[in-house]
Design an enzyme around this catalytic site. Structure first.
Site, mmCIF file in Angstrom:
data_model
loop_
_atom_site.group_PDB
_atom_site.id
_atom_site.type_symbol
_atom_site.label_atom_id
_atom_site.label_comp_id
_atom_site.label_asym_id
_atom_site.label_seq_id
_atom_site.Cartn_x
_atom_site.Cartn_y
_atom_site.Cartn_z
ATOM 1 N N HIS A 119 60.626 -29.731 42.423
ATOM 2 C CA HIS A 119 60.796 -31.150 42.743
ATOM 3 C C HIS A 119 60.095 -32.027 41.711
ATOM 4 O O HIS A 119 60.658 -33.037 41.266
ATOM 5 C CB HIS A 119 60.277 -31.433 44.147
ATOM 6 C CG HIS A 119 61.006 -30.684 45.213
ATOM 7 N ND1 HIS A 119 62.346 -30.877 45.478
ATOM 8 C CD2 HIS A 119 60.595 -29.720 46.066
ATOM 9 C CE1 HIS A 119 62.721 -30.084 46.459
ATOM 10 N NE2 HIS A 119 61.682 -29.364 46.822
ATOM 11 N N LEU A 120 58.886 -31.655 41.332
ATOM 12 C CA LEU A 120 58.199 -32.417 40.292
ATOM 13 C C LEU A 120 58.962 -32.321 38.973
ATOM 14 O O LEU A 120 58.944 -33.258 38.168
ATOM 15 C CB LEU A 120 56.769 -31.898 40.125
ATOM 16 C CG LEU A 120 55.844 -32.698 39.209
ATOM 17 C CD1 LEU A 120 55.789 -34.156 39.626
ATOM 18 C CD2 LEU A 120 54.449 -32.087 39.198
ATOM 19 N N ALA A 121 59.668 -31.226 38.755
ATOM 20 C CA ALA A 121 60.428 -31.030 37.520
ATOM 21 C C ALA A 121 61.398 -32.167 37.267
ATOM 22 O O ALA A 121 61.403 -32.773 36.186
ATOM 23 C CB ALA A 121 61.172 -29.692 37.563
ATOM 24 N N ASP A 122 62.242 -32.497 38.259
ATOM 25 C CA ASP A 122 63.219 -33.550 38.004
ATOM 26 C C ASP A 122 62.572 -34.931 37.982
ATOM 27 O O ASP A 122 63.049 -35.840 37.312
ATOM 28 C CB ASP A 122 64.381 -33.479 39.002
ATOM 29 C CG ASP A 122 63.969 -33.690 40.439
ATOM 30 O OD1 ASP A 122 63.643 -34.835 40.786
ATOM 31 O OD2 ASP A 122 64.014 -32.729 41.224
ATOM 32 N N GLN A 123 61.431 -35.086 38.684
ATOM 33 C CA GLN A 123 60.748 -36.372 38.685
ATOM 34 C C GLN A 123 60.047 -36.658 37.356
ATOM 35 O O GLN A 123 59.691 -37.802 37.075
ATOM 36 C CB GLN A 123 59.733 -36.415 39.828
ATOM 37 C CG GLN A 123 60.356 -36.337 41.212
ATOM 38 C CD GLN A 123 59.331 -36.087 42.297
ATOM 39 O OE1 GLN A 123 58.153 -36.418 42.151
ATOM 40 N NE2 GLN A 123 59.754 -35.483 43.394
ATOM 41 N N HIS B 95 69.534 -31.714 40.250
ATOM 42 C CA HIS B 95 68.821 -32.975 40.018
ATOM 43 C C HIS B 95 68.275 -33.038 38.594
ATOM 44 O O HIS B 95 68.324 -34.096 37.953
ATOM 45 C CB HIS B 95 67.673 -33.115 41.014
ATOM 46 C CG HIS B 95 68.096 -33.606 42.362
ATOM 47 N ND1 HIS B 95 68.784 -34.776 42.546
ATOM 48 C CD2 HIS B 95 67.925 -33.081 43.599
ATOM 49 C CE1 HIS B 95 69.013 -34.968 43.838
ATOM 50 N NE2 HIS B 95 68.509 -33.937 44.499
#
Length: 355
Positions: free
Chosen positions: A294-298, A318
């Site tokens: 999740h942090l990857a795409d953010q 994402h």
């Protein structure tokens, strides 16, 4: 005006498009917003995010209303100060914060955004994920941002409240590609007050501790934070954070690098919920990645601007849509496979330093 096809990227594509428009001073039109969803167009949280960005960026906007499938956004100058936005549903206020967060890169004065809505709801990062994982990660790279929590909001009522405070920032390149050594984990469990008699928050934290210590990775849970919160409806959840040992990429001591969360539900025990978060942590440990999926795409948008290298577990849908989007704004981020991981890397630009 740059036109973006918003059909396949969900709400994230809209939020990132408006943030990138503000950062690059490029007017944008996002069409067919959430077109591949069963309920396309703008929902309450998307309207709130676009309105917040529009106010802070002094933008001229069109189409920012419920159900709209096209949004035009012509940014002006980012202004510091106090802002408020209300989602008026259990829509995620953390996603509103996600949309506004990149503006810290161009803020000349502090920005404070007070938002009401859902703080811990499905399909979005829980409040503690932002507070305990993402923002500490970014602060280690020079981003000035913090969140204060005032009231929890669970699905389906919402009613939560929090404030995001930003910048000004002097960010650095994001260097997070060396395979980490996990020094420990931390558990942050929260439940509504009506679940206190059932010890739900304690059971979430206790189960996470037992399951982490039973793994083969020899990683201990070094901190447990248990909270009961006044809320308009029943809810609970847990965030499990992984910290890296000090080293070249984290010289100041243990650094938060990944987070794993799970939310409670009427038919789920606290033990099962905690188990979901620990299972995700165990899966991530086997990837050799630095950050979670999740942090990857953010991180794609800040990586495109600041430059650097980040090791991620996989290229999710994402991540792929975010890579396509930053390229359309002339800020390419490349991706290569190495040692079973994916490495995102970008040269970055110097435009942020010029503003």
């Amino acid at each position: 005006m740059l036109e973006i096809d918003g059909s396949a990227g969900g709400g994230q594509l809209l939020r990132s498009s408006l943030a990138l428009s503000t950062l690059t001073d490029a007017p944008v039109r996002v069409v067919d917003v959430r077109g591949d969803r069963s309920n396309p167009g703008l929902k309450a949280q998307h309207v709130a995010a676009a309105r917040a960005l529009g106010r802070i960026a002094g933008a001229e906007t069109d189409g920012v209303e419920l159900g709209s499938d096209a949004v035009e956004f012509d940014p002006g100058d980012v202004s510091g100060g106090d802002y408020e936005v209300s989602i008026e549903t259990a829509g995620s206020l953390t996603l509103v914060f996600e949309a506004v967060l990149p503006l810290t890169l161009v803020a000349d004065e502090p920005i404070r955004l007070h938002a009401t809505g859902g703080t811990d709801v499905a399909w979005s990062p829980p409040l503690e994920y932002l507070r305990r994982v993402k923002l500490p990660f970014l602060r280690r790279h020079g981003v000035v941002a913090a969140i204060t929590s005032e009231r929890r909001g669970f699905y389906p009522v919402g009613g939560g409240a929090a404030t995001l405070t930003l910048g000004p920032s002097a960010p650095e390149r994001i260097e997070a590609s060396a395979q980490p050594t996990v020094a420990g984990t931390r558990a942050y469990a929260v439940a509504s007050d009506d679940l206190a008699d059932a010890d739900v928050a304690e059971r979430l934290a206790r189960t996470a501790t037992e399951m982490v210590e039973a793994l083969d990775h020899e990683v201990e849970l070094s901190e447990r934070v248990v909270e009961y919160a006044d809320a308009d409806c029943t809810g609970a959840g847990i965030v499990l954070r992984a910290d890296a040992e000090a080293g070249r990429e984290s010289p100041a001591g243990h650094a938060p690098i990944a987070g794993f969360s799970a939310l409670g539900g009427p038919d789920r025990s606290a033990e099962a919920v905690a188990g979901d978060a620990v299972d995700d942590f165990a899966d991530w440990m086997g990837t050799g990645a630095v950050v979670d999926r999740h942090l990857a795409d953010q991180l794609v948008v800040p990586l495109a601007v600041l430059g650097g290298r980040v090791a991620i577990p996989e290229v999710t849908a994402h991540v792929a849509s975010s890579l396509d989007l930053v390229a359309e704004f002339g800020l390419p981020v490349d991706c290569e496979q190495a040692d079973g991981r994916a490495i995102l890397h970008a040269a970055g630009t110097d435009w942020a330093a010029q503003k």
